[in-house]
Design an enzyme around this catalytic site. Structure first.
Site, mmCIF file in Angstrom:
data_model
loop_
_atom_site.group_PDB
_atom_site.id
_atom_site.type_symbol
_atom_site.label_atom_id
_atom_site.label_comp_id
_atom_site.label_asym_id
_atom_site.label_seq_id
_atom_site.Cartn_x
_atom_site.Cartn_y
_atom_site.Cartn_z
ATOM 1 N N ASP A 12 0.865 -1.185 0.000
ATOM 2 C CA ASP A 12 0.000 0.000 0.000
ATOM 3 C C ASP A 12 0.897 1.229 0.000
ATOM 4 O O ASP A 12 1.587 1.509 0.988
ATOM 5 C CB ASP A 12 -0.896 -0.018 1.241
ATOM 6 C CG ASP A 12 -1.986 1.044 1.194
ATOM 7 O OD1 ASP A 12 -2.154 1.670 0.130
ATOM 8 O OD2 ASP A 12 -2.670 1.236 2.217
ATOM 9 N N GLU A 108 -2.203 0.187 -4.718
ATOM 10 C CA GLU A 108 -2.433 -0.894 -3.765
ATOM 11 C C GLU A 108 -2.567 -2.222 -4.503
ATOM 12 O O GLU A 108 -3.223 -2.302 -5.533
ATOM 13 C CB GLU A 108 -3.704 -0.607 -2.964
ATOM 14 C CG GLU A 108 -4.055 -1.634 -1.914
ATOM 15 C CD GLU A 108 -5.374 -1.307 -1.220
ATOM 16 O OE1 GLU A 108 -5.772 -2.094 -0.347
ATOM 17 O OE2 GLU A 108 -6.010 -0.290 -1.575
#
Length: 395
Positions: A12, A108
């Protein structure tokens, strides 16, 4: 080197859009940055730098509210195409490690590194190498979670942001989960959170103490899903779109859509198209997936694995509508793209039914949809339309 029986990474990127802007413009470094639309045109925050977050500014918040919380914040207009180019650099790094990369958004992704440990090292070594490569090639940082399933990897990546690396081996999962709020479990939104609170459940550890039968009685099938996740059990795969055989249809709207009614009408038309293509190919599917792109270009995919297989438009639509209503922010955030599809395709198997409680004859419905296919094939797809779709076009 001790091999993990299953190893999933969740990467992320840290405040991605804002970090790219600060990287590209030294004058913005260390300052509170909001990447988003103008407050005068009801813009929203697409990304908030870490300097502005202590003021309570978060993504998807109206820009006008963000400026009330932090009046000295600097508003930067989004450069989506530029972020996409940087994202491509990052995903190229992932591809050097494993072909099993599931993109969640531009910043992500889940990576299944189970099968590449002998080549690249244990999961922690792989995670460290990926973080170092991202920093060296893009000048950006990302936080990585390492675990034996997607759910735990996602939990882990959020534990030490920014620029963090958190590892949760299988024997530590239950202890690490126990003190976390139940809102950290996938599928626990405000409504479910309130229902759990009414049951005296506020943490994942407390949820785990309840018998699964009691949770199912209170919450329906979702109760079993929550119980499984609370116990760290998640066998959902991290599969790339390229690797996953599927049939899908999507639409990009000329104007962002906020109303659920319009989105659901579009879903019904898309389900019709997907089911028709399935039958033409002699296929049925086991997984319904829904794709949404919000007005800030962030993209989410939600999916549900069925108990059986189907090629019925009504089955696909009902599951997609369930995902739309329960697993997305549709109706609360404007949507610019929506799509639905079927995966887990097979050429054989018995048609499932979602309609037992309504005494719907699945075989009759299947014959009806095939007759509709024939009419459309002969006279064109406009020859037969659902009333809801036709009505929307005429409004």
């Amino acid at each position: 080197m001790e091999l993990w029986p299953r190893a999933i990474l969740h990467v992320d990127m840290d405040a991605f859009y804002a970090s790219v802007e600060q990287r590209d413009n030294p004058e913005l470094r260390g300052k509170p940055i909001i990447v988003g639309g103008s407050p005068r045109s009801r813009g929203v925050v697409a990304a908030a730098s870490y300097e502005v977050r202590p003021y309570g500014v978060r993504s998807a918040m109206p820009t006008s509210k963000a400026l009330r919380l932090c009046p000295h914040a600097i508003i930067v207009k989004p450069r989506i195409h530029h972020y996409a180019a940087v994202s491509a650099q990052i995903f190229a790094i992932f591809a050097k490690v494993t072909p099993l990369v599931q993109s969640i958004s531009l910043d992500e992704a889940f990576l299944d590194v189970t099968g590449c440990q002998r080549l690249h090292g244990d999961p922690v070594t792989i995670a460290k190498r990926i973080r170092a490569s991202i920093k060296a090639e893009t000048g950006l940082t990302g936080s990585v979670g390492v675990a034996t399933c997607r759910f735990m990897a996602k939990i882990a990546s959020d534990m030490d942001k920014p620029d963090g690396l958190t590892v949760i081996p299988a024997d530590e999962m239950l202890d690490r989960l126990a003190p976390l709020p139940v809102s950290r479990i996938w599928g626990v939104g405000p409504v479910t959170n309130r229902r759990l609170a009414a049951m005296g459940i506020s943490t994942i550890g407390e949820l785990r103490q309840w018998p699964v039968e009691a949770l199912v009685q209170e919450l329906g099938k979702a109760g079993r899903d929550l119980y499984e996740l609370a116990n760290g059990r998640d066998d959902s795969p991290a599969v790339s779109e390229e690797e996953e055989k599927s049939i899908s249809h999507e639409n990009t709207f000329a104007v962002d859509i906020s109303g659920l009614a319009t989105l659901e009408t579009t879903l019904r038309d898309q389900a019709d198209r997907v089911s028709t293509r399935l039958r033409r190919a002699g296929l049925r599917g086991k997984v319904v997936f829904l794709k949404l792109r919000y007005d800030d270009f962030s993209t989410v995919t939600r999916r549900k694995t069925l108990d059986g297989i189907t090629d019925l438009s009504e089955s696909i639509f009902r599951v997609a509508r369930e995902l739309l209503r329960g697993k997305t922010d549709a109706g609360r955030r404007p949507v610019r793209l929506i799509g639905v599809g079927m995966a887990g395709l097979t050429e054989s198997g018995t048609q499932m039914s979602l309609f037992k409680e309504e005494s719907v004859d699945t075989d009759k419905l299947s014959r009806l949809e095939r007759v509709t296919d024939g009419i459309r094939a002969k006279l064109g797809k406009e020859a037969i339309q659902r009333a809801s779709i036709r009505f929307q076009e005429e409004e």
